[in-house]
Write a protein that holds these residues in place. Structure first.
Motif, PDB file in Angstrom:
ATOM      1  N   ARG A 175      -6.165   7.166   0.881  1.00 38.68           N
ATOM      2  CA  ARG A 175      -5.342   6.485   1.887  1.00 38.68           C
ATOM      3  C   ARG A 175      -3.937   7.081   1.932  1.00 38.68           C
ATOM      4  O   ARG A 175      -3.353   7.292   2.991  1.00 38.68           O
ATOM      5  CB  ARG A 175      -5.254   4.998   1.580  1.00 38.68           C
ATOM      6  CG  ARG A 175      -4.337   4.348   2.597  1.00 38.68           C
ATOM      7  CD  ARG A 175      -4.207   2.874   2.452  1.00 38.68           C
ATOM      8  NE  ARG A 175      -3.072   2.492   3.282  1.00 38.68           N
ATOM      9  CZ  ARG A 175      -2.534   1.302   3.276  1.00 38.68           C
ATOM     10  NH1 ARG A 175      -3.003   0.374   2.495  1.00 38.68           N
ATOM     11  NH2 ARG A 175      -1.505   1.028   4.039  1.00 38.68           N
ATOM     12  N   THR A 205       4.724   5.465   2.526  1.00 37.51           N
ATOM     13  CA  THR A 205       3.460   5.166   1.855  1.00 37.51           C
ATOM     14  C   THR A 205       3.349   6.092   0.657  1.00 37.51           C
ATOM     15  O   THR A 205       3.225   7.312   0.805  1.00 37.51           O
ATOM     16  CB  THR A 205       2.249   5.373   2.788  1.00 37.51           C
ATOM     17  OG1 THR A 205       2.410   4.573   3.961  1.00 37.51           O
ATOM     18  CG2 THR A 205       0.955   4.961   2.080  1.00 37.51           C
ATOM     19  N   VAL A 241      -5.613  -0.855  -3.664  1.00 39.75           N
ATOM     20  CA  VAL A 241      -6.753  -0.322  -2.904  1.00 39.75           C
ATOM     21  C   VAL A 241      -7.679   0.337  -3.924  1.00 39.75           C
ATOM     22  O   VAL A 241      -7.598   1.533  -4.185  1.00 39.75           O
ATOM     23  CB  VAL A 241      -6.308   0.696  -1.833  1.00 39.75           C
ATOM     24  CG1 VAL A 241      -7.517   1.175  -1.033  1.00 39.75           C
ATOM     25  CG2 VAL A 241      -5.271   0.080  -0.895  1.00 39.75           C
TER      26      VAL A 241
END
Length: 323
Positions: free
Chosen positions: A75, A85, A64
């Motif tokens: 994010r 994550t 990203v």
């Protein structure tokens, strides 16, 4: 009432422990806040494979990129703090970004919890063979004589390559034109083609082009030459001893991730760095695992804080911006 509060607290601890006991029970996504093929992506993928084996779970690497690594970091910061994550970041996205992007809306010192540094990587400067430059001294002379006309490619705004180029120009009191690319790969390809004069980036991405004779490498950070590229002199040998930038790459999670999950990841990271395949691949690219005394989340969090302070000073004195 007091008994109820204590009971709820114990329940929370128990739930966190239960989560950690079963963690991970599904794939883990690690966000690299840069384009595929860059240094953090390369060493991150090497490590991700070993982490997957240690965690006995699929580890997915997702790129990203954008805004100097801040989009991908954002994010992760906003993700659910459950350990599924994570962020492969570096000196740029985790530290220099704070003074370079004062309106980010998040602060890596508060909004990330450290898991650990996994690689320290020297910087290397290479020039196009078409440039006619054969040494660091020649490059600096040209920078002084042709102010602003020498072109430095870099892997995007606020990337470690852009920061390194800007710092070198600051230390040598020279000017050049900085040309941004969408990652290290395209910048190095244009360097090979002779469309730009120089690129300074981490050895992970620079060594292959040098070893294949596609570029001429003229400077390396560190106190001594590297066995992987013994013909490349250090910046100190080129009379620029103050330029000694080494880039650290690290793994972090969103703030609020359960301590037991962080402990699991810390242990998996430490074991992964002992993996023989990881050691061999890192050695090829001159990436170095941190000493055991600098492993773990607490050490990383301390490093982030000190590096934010260092880069705040550099950004101010060198008048750097996120361009």
């Amino acid at each position: 009432m007091r008994h109820l509060i204590i009971g709820l607290a114990l329940l929370a601890v128990s739930l966190n422990s239960a989560r950690a006991d079963g963690y991970p029970d599904r794939p883990v996504t690690i966000v690299v806040p840069y384009a595929a093929g860059g240094t953090t992506d390369v060493v991150g993928r090497i490590l991700a494979k070993a982490l997957g084996a240690e965690l006995k779970q699929t580890v997915i690497v997702e790129n990203v990129g954008g805004a100097g690594g801040t989009l991908g970091t954002q994010r992760v910061v906003r993700a659910k703090p459950d350990g599924y994550t994570l962020n492969f970041g570096n000196m740029g996205s985790m530290a220099a970004s704070v003074p370079l992007y004062p309106t980010l809306g998040f602060d890596t010192r508060k909004d990330l919890v450290g898991i650990g540094v996994f690689a320290n990587v020297p910087m290397m400067i290479s020039v196009s063979k078409k440039s006619g430059i054969t040494s660091l001294a020649e490059l600096i002379t040209r920078l002084k004589e042709q102010s602003g006309r020498v072109t430095f490619g870099h892997s995007g705004a606020s990337s470690t390559a852009q920061l390194a180029a800007a710092m070198l120009l600051y230390l040598t009191e020279t000017k050049a034109t900085l040309v941004p690319y969408r990652g290290s790969g395209p910048a190095i390809q244009d360097l090979i083609a002779g469309n730009i004069d120089a690129v300074i980036d981490q050895t992970v991405t620079m060594i292959p082009a040098h070893q294949n004779g596609l570029v001429r490498s003229i400077g390396l950070t560190g106190t001594q030459r590297l066995p992987q590229v013994p013909d490349v002199p250090t910046f100190a040998e080129g009379n620029v001893p103050k330029f000694d930038l080494q880039v650290w790459n690290a793994l972090a999670a969103p703030a609020g991730t359960p301590p037991a999950v962080i402990a699991t990841l810390e242990a998996a990271l430490a074991r992964s760095l002992e993996n023989e395949d990881v050691k061999a691949r890192f050695a090829e690219l001159a990436a170095q695992a941190p000493p055991k005394s600098e492993l773990g989340g607490a050490a990383l969090e301390k490093l982030i804080k000190s590096e934010v302070e260092r880069w705040t000073t550099i950004v101010k004195e060198a008048k750097l911006d996120a361009q």
